[in-house]
Design a protein around this motif. Structure first.
Motif, PDB file in Angstrom:
ATOM      1  N   PRO A  18       0.822  -1.222   0.000  1.00 32.74           N
ATOM      2  CA  PRO A  18       0.000   0.000   0.000  1.00 32.74           C
ATOM      3  C   PRO A  18       0.854   1.270   0.000  1.00 32.74           C
ATOM      4  O   PRO A  18       1.868   1.353   0.699  1.00 32.74           O
ATOM      5  N   VAL A  19       0.428   2.246  -0.793  1.00 25.56           N
ATOM      6  CA  VAL A  19       1.058   3.577  -0.799  1.00 25.56           C
ATOM      7  C   VAL A  19      -0.068   4.592  -0.637  1.00 25.56           C
ATOM      8  O   VAL A  19      -0.302   5.447  -1.498  1.00 25.56           O
ATOM      9  N   SER A  20      -0.748   4.494   0.486  1.00 23.97           N
ATOM     10  CA  SER A  20      -1.950   5.302   0.744  1.00 23.97           C
ATOM     11  C   SER A  20      -1.669   6.792   0.718  1.00 23.97           C
ATOM     12  O   SER A  20      -2.565   7.600   0.442  1.00 23.97           O
ATOM     13  N   SER A  21      -0.426   7.176   0.992  1.00 22.97           N
ATOM     14  CA  SER A  21      -0.072   8.599   0.994  1.00 22.97           C
ATOM     15  C   SER A  21      -0.201   9.230  -0.391  1.00 22.97           C
ATOM     16  O   SER A  21      -0.196  10.460  -0.521  1.00 22.97           O
ATOM     17  N   ARG A  22      -0.334   8.408  -1.426  1.00 26.34           N
ATOM     18  CA  ARG A  22      -0.409   8.922  -2.797  1.00 26.34           C
ATOM     19  C   ARG A  22      -1.839   8.971  -3.324  1.00 26.34           C
ATOM     20  O   ARG A  22      -2.063   9.117  -4.518  1.00 26.34           O
ATOM     21  N   ARG A  23      -2.819   8.845  -2.425  1.00 23.95           N
ATOM     22  CA  ARG A  23      -4.220   8.831  -2.874  1.00 23.95           C
ATOM     23  C   ARG A  23      -4.588  10.083  -3.663  1.00 23.95           C
ATOM     24  O   ARG A  23      -5.226  10.004  -4.715  1.00 23.95           O
ATOM     25  N   ALA A  24      -4.213  11.244  -3.160  1.00 26.10           N
ATOM     26  CA  ALA A  24      -4.575  12.501  -3.849  1.00 26.10           C
ATOM     27  C   ALA A  24      -3.941  12.555  -5.233  1.00 26.10           C
ATOM     28  O   ALA A  24      -4.572  12.978  -6.216  1.00 26.10           O
ATOM     29  N   GLU A  25      -2.687  12.116  -5.329  1.00 27.96           N
ATOM     30  CA  GLU A  25      -1.986  12.094  -6.613  1.00 27.96           C
ATOM     31  C   GLU A  25      -2.702  11.182  -7.603  1.00 27.96           C
ATOM     32  O   GLU A  25      -2.888  11.537  -8.781  1.00 27.96           O
ATOM     33  N   PHE A  26      -3.120  10.008  -7.125  1.00 28.74           N
ATOM     34  CA  PHE A  26      -3.789   9.067  -8.020  1.00 28.74           C
ATOM     35  C   PHE A  26      -5.232   9.471  -8.290  1.00 28.74           C
ATOM     36  O   PHE A  26      -5.797   9.086  -9.317  1.00 28.74           O
ATOM     37  N   GLN A  27      -5.851  10.238  -7.387  1.00 27.90           N
ATOM     38  CA  GLN A  27      -7.176  10.770  -7.692  1.00 27.90           C
ATOM     39  C   GLN A  27      -7.097  11.697  -8.895  1.00 27.90           C
ATOM     40  O   GLN A  27      -7.940  11.632  -9.811  1.00 27.90           O
ATOM     41  N   ASP A  28      -6.081  12.553  -8.908  1.00 30.25           N
ATOM     42  CA  ASP A  28      -5.878  13.438 -10.066  1.00 30.25           C
ATOM     43  C   ASP A  28      -5.626  12.619 -11.327  1.00 30.25           C
ATOM     44  O   ASP A  28      -6.135  12.956 -12.406  1.00 30.25           O
ATOM     45  N   LEU A  29      -4.844  11.533 -11.193  1.00 27.46           N
ATOM     46  CA  LEU A  29      -4.547  10.689 -12.343  1.00 27.46           C
ATOM     47  C   LEU A  29      -5.815  10.010 -12.865  1.00 27.46           C
ATOM     48  O   LEU A  29      -6.058   9.977 -14.079  1.00 27.46           O
TER      49      LEU A  29
END
Length: 521
Positions: free
Chosen positions: A297-308
């Protein structure tokens, strides 16, 4: 830019200009459509093209700290050889090499194909080489570039189709359709490329012979019988589509599939989404991914992947179904240890929250770095070009499958082209090791027919601008001779793969794939 200069420009250059101008849908455009789109932009917008990743090797070179540079890619050299052979010139093919020369060719090709992964000491690259060393069939599956360099420029007179690029018994299976029901078909488009139709058949006969040998221990005579059923299934399929033209509506579902495939589909339908999520993906609370050897898990990147995800939906015109809710990213994980050819390339699982928001109806999207097709630069020139790697793979899925996965698409991320698809509880393939000889023959014939269907779609949804099925039937000519030609090719190719594997194993034990070839001053 003057219109007459556009008319005289090659389609490849037009694609480069269309990419620079960010013209959407360019991969699927004909040359006339590209000219029209660029002309509408005016003289400045479409003029600054650059060389895209479709023209580059799969992996970029790495300059070491000591100043040594990797050996230059041989992609262009092989492209020139392929074009010369397609013109009918006498060309020395890699398959004509023997002894130490062949061993060095195998080593150099594998190193070149994995340059970045080796140079960066990727752990999964080492795992991939261990996997290839332990199995001839996996070696065949993971060294596509080696296989296609042996047939560069071949069959230039044959009709072109959108080839799957990596045909073997493991690349057919059950997957979700646009209606979220399981269908059976080709399921790996990573190497799809416009090529002579025979290239898929040549890869396929070798794949079925090696698969039957390794998975079921079948001897050569039975391997050949299985490969023959694969080719004859293909011929029967193409002949049928040439006559009735039903390819645009055909889809193998539970209600119309042969018994063997219907049983496979039935099996994957037994497990529901909630059970699948809980058992294989989610943590004990159902709030995100679990942590194990396959998922990090890399949950800290949720916002980045939401944009993606938002950009991917927008750029691919995804018709988001109600079951995907608001496409809210719930969690992100790195996927480890998956694939054969793509092992060691960036791969992410993105959890999309379902409408119930309780962890029982979430969706899983896979974002995977798109590789350069092993066929690129080796096929005879055809005039049918492709664009960026993710676009190429998306184009192939939309051509090959009737109403396929609605989430199949592509997007750029971190400087790379990624392909996107849904992972579903009813995604599965045939258990090859459990097949009897008779079942192997039946399965091979079904896969041959499925491959015929994908080729038949090349002039329906693809870039082929003529009726491809009658042309293929005419090129096949006498069925028995055509089948015999392919089986004789397979006999030699299987022996070559086995010998190449021995070279690879010996080199692997000596550490040959811990470093790339470099140029010393």
């Amino acid at each position: 830019m003057q219109s007459d200069s556009l008319e005289s420009t090659s389609r490849t250059d037009l694609l480069e200009r269309a990419r620079a101008a960010d013209i959407r849908g360019r991969s699927a455009m004909s040359k006339a459509q590209l000219v029209s789109s660029l002309r509408e932009l005016g003289p400045s917008d479409g003029d600054g093209g650059h060389r895209g990743d479709g023209d580059q090797p799969e992996d970029d070179g790495v300059i070491r700290r000591d100043g040594r540079a990797p050996v230059g890619s041989r992609v262009e050299a092989f492209r020139e050889l392929a074009e010369a052979r397609a013109r009918g010139e006498m060309v020395l093919l890699p398959r004509m090499l023997s002894g130490n020369d062949r061993r060095m060719h195998v080593r150099e090709t594998v190193r070149e194909d994995h340059e970045t992964r080796i140079a960066t000491s990727d752990v999964e690259a080492r795992a991939k080489f261990d996997k290839l060393a332990g199995s001839v069939f996996h070696f065949f599956r993971g060294t596509n570039l080696l296989f296609y360099r042996d047939i560069l420029g071949e069959d230039a007179r044959m009709p072109t189709v959108l080839a799957l690029g990596d045909v073997h018994p493991g690349n057919f299976g059950v997957m979700p359709s646009a209606d979220n029901v399981p269908v059976f078909g080709v399921n790996d488009f990573d190497d799809a490329f416009y090529a002579p139709f025979t290239w898929d058949l040549k890869r396929g006969v070798v794949g079925f012979m090696l698969g039957a040998a390794e998975k079921s221990g079948l001897e050569r005579k039975k391997q050949r019988a299985i490969a023959q059923r694969f080719v004859r299934g293909y011929i029967e399929g193409i002949a049928a589509y040439a006559t009735d033209g039903t390819e645009q509506d055909e889809q193998l579902r539970l209600d119309n599939a042969p018994p063997m495939i219907a049983e496979l589909i039935s099996g994957v339908m037994e497990r529901g989404r909630a059970e699948w999520l809980a058992e294989t993906l989610l943590d004990e609370h159902g709030t995100g991914f679990r942590t194990d050897e396959e998922l990090v898990p890399v949950s800290s990147r949720r916002a980045e992947f939401q944009d993606l995800v938002d950009r991917y939906v927008r750029e691919n015109d995804v018709a988001v179904p109600a079951r995907a809710g608001a496409m809210r990213v719930k969690d992100v994980a790195e996927r480890k240890g998956a694939g054969t050819a793509s092992l060691g390339l960036a791969r992410y699982f993105v959890l999309i929250e379902g409408p119930r928001a309780d962890g029982t109806d979430d969706l899983l999207l896979e974002f995977k770095r798109a590789r350069r097709s092993a066929l690129a630069g080796l096929v005879p020139p055809s005039g049918f070009e492709v664009d960026r790697q993710g676009d190429r793979i998306r184009h192939a899925q939309r051509v090959h499958l009737v109403n396929g996965d609605v989430f199949y698409g592509s997007v750029d991320f971190d400087g790379h082209s990624l392909m996107v698809r849904e992972r579903a509880p009813f995604r599965d393939d045939m258990s090859l090791g459990s097949l009897s000889v008779g079942e192997w023959k039946e399965y091979a014939a079904i896969c041959g027919r499925v491959l015929a269907h994908t080729h038949a779609m090349s002039d329906e949804n693809g870039l082929i601008d003529y009726d491809v099925e009658p042309a293929i039937m005419e090129a096949i000519g006498g069925h028995d001779l055509f089948v015999d030609d392919l089986l004789r090719f397979a006999d030699e190719a299987v022996a070559r793969v086995r010998a190449d594997h021995e070279h690879f194993v010996a080199d692997h034990e000596l550490g040959a794939f811990r470093s790339v070839d470099v140029v010393y001053r």
